[in-house]
Motif scaffolding. Structure first.
Motif, mmCIF file in Angstrom:
data_model
loop_
_atom_site.group_PDB
_atom_site.id
_atom_site.type_symbol
_atom_site.label_atom_id
_atom_site.label_comp_id
_atom_site.label_asym_id
_atom_site.label_seq_id
_atom_site.Cartn_x
_atom_site.Cartn_y
_atom_site.Cartn_z
ATOM 1 N N LEU A 26 0.833 -1.203 0.043
ATOM 2 C CA LEU A 26 0.045 -0.100 0.054
ATOM 3 C C LEU A 26 0.834 1.318 0.065
ATOM 4 O O LEU A 26 0.630 2.087 -0.714
ATOM 5 N N SER A 27 2.050 1.174 0.828
ATOM 6 C CA SER A 27 2.903 2.525 0.837
ATOM 7 C C SER A 27 3.581 2.559 -0.526
ATOM 8 O O SER A 27 3.704 3.691 -0.926
ATOM 9 N N ASN A 28 3.936 1.561 -1.141
ATOM 10 C CA ASN A 28 4.562 1.596 -2.328
ATOM 11 C C ASN A 28 3.773 2.162 -3.664
ATOM 12 O O ASN A 28 4.011 2.954 -4.343
ATOM 13 N N GLU A 29 2.360 1.788 -3.533
ATOM 14 C CA GLU A 29 1.178 2.313 -4.582
ATOM 15 C C GLU A 29 1.363 3.844 -4.380
ATOM 16 O O GLU A 29 1.121 4.561 -5.462
ATOM 17 N N PHE A 30 1.120 4.298 -3.229
ATOM 18 C CA PHE A 30 1.005 5.510 -3.008
ATOM 19 C C PHE A 30 2.188 6.423 -3.332
ATOM 20 O O PHE A 30 2.032 7.511 -3.793
ATOM 21 N N GLU A 31 3.338 5.974 -3.127
ATOM 22 C CA GLU A 31 4.755 6.503 -3.325
ATOM 23 C C GLU A 31 4.670 6.433 -4.846
ATOM 24 O O GLU A 31 5.402 7.593 -5.450
ATOM 25 N N HIS A 32 4.230 5.595 -5.576
ATOM 26 C CA HIS A 32 4.559 5.720 -7.160
ATOM 27 C C HIS A 32 3.566 6.557 -7.409
ATOM 28 O O HIS A 32 3.922 7.355 -8.700
ATOM 29 N N GLU A 33 2.764 7.248 -7.019
ATOM 30 C CA GLU A 33 1.986 8.314 -7.455
ATOM 31 C C GLU A 33 2.462 9.670 -6.713
ATOM 32 O O GLU A 33 1.512 10.749 -6.942
ATOM 33 N N GLY A 34 3.481 9.702 -6.154
ATOM 34 C CA GLY A 34 4.010 10.909 -5.470
ATOM 35 C C GLY A 34 3.233 11.321 -4.253
ATOM 36 O O GLY A 34 3.617 12.615 -3.748
ATOM 37 N N MET A 35 2.963 10.244 -3.541
ATOM 38 C CA MET A 35 2.303 10.595 -2.083
ATOM 39 C C MET A 35 3.118 9.717 -1.141
ATOM 40 O O MET A 35 3.655 8.790 -1.459
ATOM 41 N N LEU A 36 3.026 10.165 0.133
ATOM 42 C CA LEU A 36 3.574 9.326 1.309
ATOM 43 C C LEU A 36 2.596 8.900 2.168
ATOM 44 O O LEU A 36 1.826 9.646 2.633
ATOM 45 N N LEU A 37 2.594 7.565 2.621
ATOM 46 C CA LEU A 37 1.917 7.054 3.419
ATOM 47 C C LEU A 37 2.555 6.642 4.745
ATOM 48 O O LEU A 37 3.783 5.909 4.646
ATOM 49 N N ARG A 38 2.316 7.165 5.855
ATOM 50 C CA ARG A 38 3.004 7.198 7.213
ATOM 51 C C ARG A 38 2.288 6.540 8.329
ATOM 52 O O ARG A 38 1.122 6.729 8.301
ATOM 53 N N TYR A 39 3.029 5.639 9.141
ATOM 54 C CA TYR A 39 2.219 4.946 10.310
ATOM 55 C C TYR A 39 3.053 5.672 11.297
ATOM 56 O O TYR A 39 4.117 5.418 11.640
ATOM 57 N N TYR A 40 2.112 6.330 12.106
ATOM 58 C CA TYR A 40 2.813 6.803 13.593
ATOM 59 C C TYR A 40 1.925 6.308 14.665
ATOM 60 O O TYR A 40 1.040 5.750 14.535
ATOM 61 N N ASN A 41 2.640 6.364 15.880
ATOM 62 C CA ASN A 41 1.921 5.939 17.098
ATOM 63 C C ASN A 41 1.486 7.393 17.802
ATOM 64 O O ASN A 41 1.316 8.492 17.384
ATOM 65 N N ARG A 42 0.537 7.051 18.961
ATOM 66 C CA ARG A 42 -0.119 8.033 19.457
ATOM 67 C C ARG A 42 0.757 9.334 20.174
ATOM 68 O O ARG A 42 0.727 10.538 20.278
ATOM 69 N N ASP A 43 2.110 8.883 20.555
ATOM 70 C CA ASP A 43 3.012 9.710 21.377
ATOM 71 C C ASP A 43 3.551 10.596 20.128
ATOM 72 O O ASP A 43 3.751 11.777 20.280
ATOM 73 N N ILE A 44 4.086 10.183 18.904
ATOM 74 C CA ILE A 44 4.406 11.061 18.078
ATOM 75 C C ILE A 44 3.413 11.915 17.600
ATOM 76 O O ILE A 44 3.785 13.226 17.361
ATOM 77 N N ALA A 45 2.032 11.556 17.431
ATOM 78 C CA ALA A 45 1.041 12.568 17.013
ATOM 79 C C ALA A 45 0.786 13.530 18.071
ATOM 80 O O ALA A 45 0.624 14.643 17.715
ATOM 81 N N ARG A 46 0.776 13.326 19.401
ATOM 82 C CA ARG A 46 1.054 14.035 20.555
ATOM 83 C C ARG A 46 2.032 15.239 20.329
ATOM 84 O O ARG A 46 1.891 16.442 20.709
ATOM 85 N N ILE A 47 3.161 14.420 20.042
ATOM 86 C CA ILE A 47 4.316 15.713 20.065
ATOM 87 C C ILE A 47 4.153 16.660 18.928
ATOM 88 O O ILE A 47 4.612 17.581 19.057
ATOM 89 N N CYS A 48 3.749 16.038 17.843
ATOM 90 C CA CYS A 48 3.616 16.917 16.521
ATOM 91 C C CYS A 48 2.472 17.939 16.663
ATOM 92 O O CYS A 48 2.720 18.978 16.169
ATOM 93 N N LEU A 49 1.413 17.374 17.370
ATOM 94 C CA LEU A 49 -0.031 18.276 16.943
ATOM 95 C C LEU A 49 -0.357 18.972 18.089
ATOM 96 O O LEU A 49 -1.272 19.888 18.161
ATOM 97 N N GLN A 50 0.205 18.605 19.123
ATOM 98 C CA GLN A 50 -0.082 19.334 20.490
ATOM 99 C C GLN A 50 0.131 20.846 20.645
ATOM 100 O O GLN A 50 1.222 21.081 20.267
ATOM 101 N N ASP A 51 -1.008 21.780 21.047
ATOM 102 C CA ASP A 51 -0.588 23.183 21.224
ATOM 103 C C ASP A 51 -0.412 23.750 19.681
ATOM 104 O O ASP A 51 0.437 24.703 19.589
ATOM 105 N N THR A 52 -1.117 23.054 18.718
ATOM 106 C CA THR A 52 -0.857 23.623 17.439
ATOM 107 C C THR A 52 -2.377 23.799 16.840
ATOM 108 O O THR A 52 -3.355 23.397 17.473
ATOM 109 N N PRO A 53 -2.678 24.597 15.720
ATOM 110 C CA PRO A 53 -3.948 24.552 15.235
ATOM 111 C C PRO A 53 -4.332 23.135 14.749
ATOM 112 O O PRO A 53 -5.606 22.974 14.559
ATOM 113 N N TYR A 54 -3.548 22.136 14.445
ATOM 114 C CA TYR A 54 -3.945 20.854 14.215
ATOM 115 C C TYR A 54 -4.180 19.896 15.314
ATOM 116 O O TYR A 54 -4.380 18.693 15.204
ATOM 117 N N GLN A 55 -4.455 20.649 16.563
ATOM 118 C CA GLN A 55 -4.640 19.550 17.795
ATOM 119 C C GLN A 55 -6.003 18.800 17.560
ATOM 120 O O GLN A 55 -5.937 17.790 18.303
#
Length: 261
Positions: free
Chosen positions: A120-149
Motif C-alpha cells: 500500500l505504501s509503495n502504490e501511494f509512493e508511485h503516485e507521488g504521495m507518502l503514507l506514514r504510520y505513527y503512534n499516539r506519542d508521535i502525534a501528540r508531540i507533533c500536533l499538541q498546542d498547534t492549530p492541528y490539535q
C-alpha cells in the motif's frame, strides 16, 4: 442370643425396605424432572414512553474530581516521563511533511499484514504521495498546542495512519488505491491546512478538478459581477455624455451651414 438375632434381622429388613423406597422415589422424581423442558419467564419490555420516563428518571452521579493522591495518602503521582528521542525525530518529520502537503488524509487501519502495508505504501509512493504510520506519542508531540490539535481525536488506535499528498490533483487515485485494500478505511481529509472534510465531501471535491482552475473560474465570475455593477452605475452618465456630444455636433453643423450661406 436368639432375641438379639431377631432384632438384627428386623433392622436389616427395615433398612433394605427404606433403600428400596428411596430408590423408587428418586427414580420417579427424575422422570418427572426431565419429562418436559424448563420454561423460563420472559421479561416483558416496557412501552416506549415508559422507557423514556425511565431513562429521564435514571440518576446521574457526578464524576469525582478529587485526585487519587488526595483520596489515598499512600498514593503518589507518577513521575513525568520524557519522550523517546526517536519519537521526537519522527514528530519533526511529520510536522515538515504536514507543512509541505496540501492534502492530508486520515485512515482507520484494521488488522493488516506487514507485506500488505508495504504494498500500500509503495502504490501511494508511485503516485507521488507518502503514507506514514505513527503512534499516539508521535502525534501528540507533533500536533499538541498547534492549530492541528483536533486531529488527535483520530489518533486512538495504533498505528495512526496518515497520507500526505502535495496537491489535490490525484484524489481519484487515492480512492482507487484504497479500494484495493479494505483494511485501510479512509475517514476524512484536511484540505490546505484549513478545512476538515468528510469522505463524501472529498469525493465531491475530486469531481471539481484542479483547485487553481476553480479559483480562476471564481475570480472571473466575481469580475463579471463587478463589471456589470460598474456599467449599471455609469449607464446614465454615459448616455448623458453621448447626448451632449451629439447635440454639440449638430450645433456645429448648423453654424457651418449658416456661415456658408
Amino acid at each position: 442370643m436368639s432375641l438379639m438375632i431377631q432384632v438384627a434381622n428386623c433392622i436389616a429388613q427395615a433398612s433394605s425396605d427404606s433403600r428400596r423406597i428411596v430408590g423408587q422415589v428418586l427414580l420417579n422424581w427424575s422422570q418427572v424432572r426431565y419429562r418436559r423442558a424448563v420454561a423460563f419467564r420472559e421479561y416483558r419490555q416496557p412501552h416506549f414512553k415508559q422507557k423514556l420516563l425511565l431513562a429521564v428518571c435514571e440518576p446521574v452521579f457526578p464524576r469525582s474530581t478529587i485526585p487519587l493522591e488526595e483520596k489515598c495518602g499512600h498514593l503518589r503521582p507518577p513521575p513525568p516521563r520524557s519522550d523517546h528521542p526517536y519519537d521526537i525525530l519522527l514528530a519533526a518529520d511529520m510536522a515538515q511533511e504536514l507543512k509541505q502537503s496540501k492534502l492530508l488524509c486520515l485512515f482507520h487501519q484494521n488488522q493488516f499484514s506487514r507485506s500488505d502495508r508495504k504494498l500500500l505504501s509503495n502504490e501511494f509512493e508511485h503516485e507521488g504521495m507518502l503514507l506514514r504510520y505513527y503512534n499516539r506519542d508521535i502525534a501528540r508531540i507533533c500536533l499538541q498546542d498547534t492549530p492541528y490539535q483536533p486531529l488527535l481525536h483520530f489518533a486512538i488506535g495504533y498505528p495512526f495512519t496518515v497520507l500526505f499528498a502535495p496537491n489535490l490533483e490525484k484524489i481519484d487515485k487515492i480512492f482507487k488505491i484504497s479500494r484495493k485494500y479494505p483494511q485501510a478505511i479512509l475517514m476524512c481529509a484536511l484540505v490546505e491546512h484549513r478545512r476538515l472534510i468528510t469522505n463524501d465531501q472529498l469525493q465531491e471535491l475530486a469531481k471539481l478538478g484542479d483547485i487553481d482552475q476553480q479559483r480562476a473560474i471564481l475570480c472571473n465570475t466575481l469580475m463579471i459581477g463587478q463589471q456589470q455593477m460598474i456599467s449599471t452605475l455609469t449607464h446614465h452618465t454615459s448616455q448623458l455624455k453621448q447626448l451632449i456630444n451629439s447635440r454639440h455636433q449638430e450645433l456645429e453643423k448648423n453654424d457651418q451651414h449658416s456661415q456658408n450661406r
